[in-house]
Design an enzyme around this catalytic site. Structure first.
Site, PDB file in Angstrom:
ATOM      1  N   SER A 103      27.900  15.514 -57.810  1.00  0.00           N
ATOM      2  CA  SER A 103      26.662  15.067 -57.194  1.00  0.00           C
ATOM      3  C   SER A 103      26.103  16.116 -56.237  1.00  0.00           C
ATOM      4  CB  SER A 103      26.882  13.737 -56.484  1.00  0.00           C
ATOM      5  OG  SER A 103      25.682  13.218 -55.963  1.00  0.00           O
ATOM      6  N   ASP A 250      23.084  15.783 -59.317  1.00  0.00           N
ATOM      7  CA  ASP A 250      23.156  15.086 -60.598  1.00  0.00           C
ATOM      8  C   ASP A 250      21.927  14.243 -60.858  1.00  0.00           C
ATOM      9  OD1 ASP A 250      23.842  13.299 -58.570  1.00  0.00           O
ATOM     10  OD2 ASP A 250      25.227  12.160 -59.823  1.00  0.00           O
ATOM     11  N   ASP A 252      20.557  11.608 -59.646  1.00  0.00           N
ATOM     12  CA  ASP A 252      20.466  10.148 -59.619  1.00  0.00           C
ATOM     13  C   ASP A 252      19.756   9.653 -58.367  1.00  0.00           C
ATOM     14  OD1 ASP A 252      22.518  10.776 -57.844  1.00  0.00           O
ATOM     15  OD2 ASP A 252      23.857   9.188 -58.536  1.00  0.00           O
TER      16      ASP A 252
END
Length: 457
Positions: A103, A250, A252
């Protein structure tokens, strides 16, 4: 691993995923064992695997695939993708999933996020504890169980175009006014997904750091740190852009700055999206974690919805979304969850809603979000505390009174008519996290100083 097998994975297995330094804490052999353990724990017959752009990610993803296939699961590798694209793959293919990514963490880290079929999260209380126990035993020398079926296959598939089409089908940008939007990918996965999603729309994307590079040569892919959005703010101001978007590594999570380059709080973004979705789904439930602005439940009620307060953390929110049938959920950390996206979090779908809201109105974004900026907020303030339980107890005692409401849904929350604060333990560090909000800046500073005096004494 470099110095023999690691059999205590407490430093690697976090509350919601696996995360560690490569190769000292996480290497290909451990990734293989995690792949086998996901299949053994979940009973999954099929698994889909993706990975981010970190140099170590392809090898870790392949090792995970071999571990899963070795226990009899058929594996689909989708290669480079964002975490929400992996959730899309898990949801549409009906397979358990694994995303190899760390992440927003620095380049030396990597990790694994796992889910069951339909993007149902795997956390400590939903399988991750059992996965860890299996991997620890196997890493210490215990033999893996013989699979009940032949080894599975490993095949490749590219789902980027399908993922982009699915998102565009949820938010139509075809009729928005022309917009110029700066996007800082931070050399992360949105450098791949943003061009695919915004293709053939009236939106001009001005790219910053779209080259996929997991060494992060420009800045860390962590927009929560103000230092990492400075380039975005500058580009928005100097380029006369309508909006700025920043994604983490990442992709998100999505962070927003307005046309002045000023950050827009995730609470305001949550309220904006909630209002849009309630217009399409009247009377629906909207989730918010307990440290988001009280503006969010106010806006939800004002537009006929039902706000539901949850603990912090994606596994809690996703479970609650399924239980309540909520149309949407938002967190202070810029995680946004959608019923129409398998109850999963996706920064890209949140970005599309923000762009659609701006593109359907003539005013600048700073004017559009004024209605959602009602209170003064502290942001998250971290303090290193040795005895966290005793400190929280002291804060509770100090603020117990006839004018305060106290609850312990997640940490300690104290509420009055004019302010609230929450003190929570970190899941991974000896920290207490303080979040506070008040009707004005003066009140906020007073209450924050009072709490910190107790926490840091």
């Amino acid at each position: 691993m470099n110095d023999g097998p690691v059999v205590d994975l407490s430093a690697v297995v976090k509350a919601y995923d696996v995360r560690g330094v490569v190769p000292d804490q996480l290497d290909e052999e451990l990734a293989r064992l995690f792949g086998a353990a996901l299949v053994e724990t979940s009973g999954a017959a099929e698994v889909v695997i993706g990975h981010d752009m970190r140099p170590s990610s392809p090898a870790l993803a392949r090792a995970f695939a071999h571990g899963a296939a070795g226990q009899g699961a058929d594996v689909v590798e989708i290669g480079l993708c964002s975490t929400d694209e992996l959730y899309f793959a898990s949801g549409t293919l009906g397979r358990a999933g694994a995303m190899v990514t760390a992440s927003h963490n620095p380049a030396r880290y990597n990790g694994i996020k796992m889910c069951r079929a339909g993007a149902v999260p795997v956390g400590q209380d939903t399988g991750l504890r059992e996965i860890r126990a299996r991997v620890e035993r196997w890493a210490a020398g215990e033999r893996l169980p013989a699979p009940g079926r032949a080894p599975g296959s490993i095949t490749r598939r590219d789902l980027l175009a399908e993922y982009a089409a699915h998102l565009r089908g949820l938010v139509d940008l075809s009729a928005v006014r022309p917009l110029r939007i700066v996007v800082d990918a931070g050399n992360g996965m949105s450098g791949l997904t943003v061009p695919a999603v915004f293709r053939d729309t009236p939106v001009e994307i001005v790219p910053l750091y779209f080259e996929l590079d997991g060494t992060f040569p420009n800045h860390e892919a962590n927009p929560l740190d103000p230092a990492n959005i400075v380039d975005l703010q500058r580009a928005v101001r100097t380029g006369g852009a309508d909006l700025g978007l920043a994604f983490d590594g990442d992709a998100d999570r999505c962070f927003v700055v307005d046309e002045r380059g000023e950050p827009v709080s995730p609470s305001a973004v949550t309220a904006l999206i909630a209002e849009r979705l309630l217009a399409d789904h009247p009377g629906s439930t909207v989730l918010h974690n307990l440290i988001i602005s009280r503006t969010v439940p106010e806006v939800v009620r004002e537009h006929g919805g039902t706000p539901v307060r949850t603990r912090v953390g994606h596994s809690f929110i996703k479970a609650e979304m399924r239980r309540t049938g909520a149309v949407f959920g938002g967190e202070h950390s810029a995680h946004y969850y959608f019923r129409d996206f398998f109850h999963a979090d996706t920064g890209m779908l949140a970005a599309l809603h923000v762009v659609a809201a701006l593109g359907s109105r003539p005013e600048p974004f700073s004017h559009l979000v004024r209605a959602y900026q009602r209170y003064a907020a502290s942001g998250e303030i971290n303090s290193t505390v040795r005895d966290q339980a005793a400190t929280i107890a002291a804060v509770r005692q100090a603020f117990t009174g006839p004018d305060t409401q106290i609850d312990e849904l997640d940490g300690l929350t104290v509420t009055t008519a004019d302010w609230w604060f929450n003190v929570r333990r970190s899941n991974t560090e000896p920290l207490l996290r303080l979040n506070a909000e008040a009707v004005d800046r003066q009140t906020l500073e007073r209450i924050t100083d009072e709490v910190l005096a107790l926490v840091r004494r």
